[in-house]
Motif scaffolding. Structure first.
Motif, mmCIF file in Angstrom:
data_model
loop_
_atom_site.group_PDB
_atom_site.id
_atom_site.type_symbol
_atom_site.label_atom_id
_atom_site.label_comp_id
_atom_site.label_asym_id
_atom_site.label_seq_id
_atom_site.Cartn_x
_atom_site.Cartn_y
_atom_site.Cartn_z
ATOM 1 N N LEU A 1 6.371 9.007 5.133
ATOM 2 C CA LEU A 1 7.121 8.394 4.041
ATOM 3 C C LEU A 1 6.387 8.579 2.716
ATOM 4 N N MET A 2 5.078 8.415 2.757
ATOM 5 C CA MET A 2 4.287 8.602 1.552
ATOM 6 C C MET A 2 4.381 10.039 1.056
ATOM 7 N N PHE A 3 4.327 10.996 1.983
ATOM 8 C CA PHE A 3 4.390 12.418 1.623
ATOM 9 C C PHE A 3 5.709 12.771 0.945
ATOM 10 N N SER A 4 6.774 12.017 1.241
ATOM 11 C CA SER A 4 8.065 12.311 0.627
ATOM 12 C C SER A 4 8.006 12.176 -0.891
ATOM 13 N N GLY A 5 7.005 11.466 -1.380
ATOM 14 C CA GLY A 5 6.848 11.313 -2.821
ATOM 15 C C GLY A 5 6.651 12.635 -3.534
ATOM 16 N N TYR A 6 6.060 13.621 -2.863
ATOM 17 C CA TYR A 6 5.870 14.944 -3.465
ATOM 18 C C TYR A 6 7.214 15.575 -3.831
ATOM 19 N N VAL B 1 4.758 20.431 -10.198
ATOM 20 C CA VAL B 1 5.964 21.251 -10.349
ATOM 21 C C VAL B 1 6.284 21.549 -11.806
ATOM 22 N N ILE B 2 5.748 20.757 -12.696
ATOM 23 C CA ILE B 2 6.121 20.820 -14.113
ATOM 24 C C ILE B 2 5.940 22.220 -14.709
ATOM 25 N N ILE C 1 0.835 -1.199 0.000
ATOM 26 C CA ILE C 1 0.000 0.000 0.000
ATOM 27 C C ILE C 1 0.868 1.247 0.000
ATOM 28 N N LEU C 2 1.923 1.231 0.817
ATOM 29 C CA LEU C 2 2.836 2.373 0.872
ATOM 30 C C LEU C 2 3.486 2.610 -0.484
ATOM 31 N N PHE C 3 3.896 1.554 -1.144
ATOM 32 C CA PHE C 3 4.548 1.680 -2.449
ATOM 33 C C PHE C 3 3.624 2.334 -3.469
ATOM 34 N N TRP C 4 2.404 1.842 -3.597
ATOM 35 C CA TRP C 4 1.502 2.361 -4.626
ATOM 36 C C TRP C 4 1.037 3.777 -4.310
ATOM 37 N N CYS C 5 0.765 4.044 -3.031
ATOM 38 C CA CYS C 5 0.355 5.402 -2.655
ATOM 39 C C CYS C 5 1.490 6.392 -2.896
ATOM 40 N N THR C 6 2.709 6.001 -2.542
ATOM 41 C CA THR C 6 3.857 6.872 -2.750
ATOM 42 C C THR C 6 4.109 7.099 -4.235
ATOM 43 N N LEU C 7 3.957 6.051 -5.032
ATOM 44 C CA LEU C 7 4.159 6.182 -6.478
ATOM 45 C C LEU C 7 3.181 7.191 -7.078
ATOM 46 N N ILE C 8 1.931 7.124 -6.651
ATOM 47 C CA ILE C 8 0.937 8.076 -7.152
ATOM 48 C C ILE C 8 1.290 9.499 -6.715
ATOM 49 N N ILE C 9 1.771 9.644 -5.456
ATOM 50 C CA ILE C 9 2.162 10.955 -4.959
ATOM 51 C C ILE C 9 3.359 11.501 -5.750
#
Length: 215
Positions: A149-154, A38-39, A22-30
């Motif tokens: 950890l998930m928020f770090s994806g941003y 940012v683009i 769950i952490l992996f997929w949520c982080t990937l989406i983030i």
């Protein structure tokens, strides 16, 4: 199975591959969420030159995504309680992925603004649903850590956008930064397969068999 019992099982659970998935997929989406946000800053100097934008117009153009994010966070975050968090996350991914991609085909600021606004709805709607999903499934003692950890994806997404911009924009043009936004759409079948539905939504709709299967 009562809601109280379900929450107790989750709160006391040991970290397992299920939680990491769950952490992996949520982080990937983030990460993709952060990339799409940012683009605009990466391509802004070129857009100002190509479309002859003054600073005020450029700022207003950039704010369309932020306004869309506000709408998305309020609307799609609330709709998740009715239609399910998994469905809303999938919808958000389709919105920000597809319309970021379409931004690359914009011929003028008006077209670009419309695409960025719709993409912003998806970007803003994803965040509250992903945070709620991650918090709902995380054991109590690790909840804040896993959400952080998930928020770090941003930040990762933002750095990815800047790094790719340095490599891609000078040689291939600003459009390709937006074309790459379609990548998450191809991952949607995998995300749909491996990301579970919200336990609260399943309990409210009497789907206890699915809850037992998840737990």
């Amino acid at each position: 199975m009562s809601r109280i019992l379900v929450e107790e099982v989750i709160d006391k659970a040991k970290i397992s591959p299920f939680h990491w998935r769950i952490l992996f997929w949520c982080t990937l989406i983030i990460i993709f969420d952060g990339y799409d946000l940012v683009i605009y800053g990466v391509v802004l100097p070129i857009l100002m030159q190509q479309w002859q934008l003054d600073p005020v117009t450029a700022g207003a153009l950039g704010s369309t995504a932020l306004f869309g994010m506000m709408i998305g966070a309020m609307a799609l975050g609330s709709l998740a309680d009715r239609y399910g968090r998994k469905k809303m996350i999938a919808l958000c991914l389709v919105l920000f992925s597809l319309f970021t991609f379409l931004c690359g085909f914009a011929q003028n600021p008006t077209q670009f603004a419309i695409m960025r606004f719709i993409a912003g709805v998806g970007i803003g709607g994803a965040m509250p649903n992903l945070v709620a999903m991650m918090a709902e499934y995380s054991p109590k003692r690790m909840r804040s850590t896993m959400v952080s950890l998930m928020f770090s994806g941003y930040a990762i997404g933002g750095m990815l956008s800047a790094g790719l911009g340095i490599m891609i924009v000078p040689s291939m043009g600003w459009e390709w930064m937006f074309y790459l936004g379609i990548i998450p759409l191809f991952l949607l079948p995998l995300i749909w397969k491996f990301l579970p539905e919200s336990l609260g939504f399943l309990m409210r709709h009497g789907k206890e068999a699915e809850v037992r299967k998840i737990l």
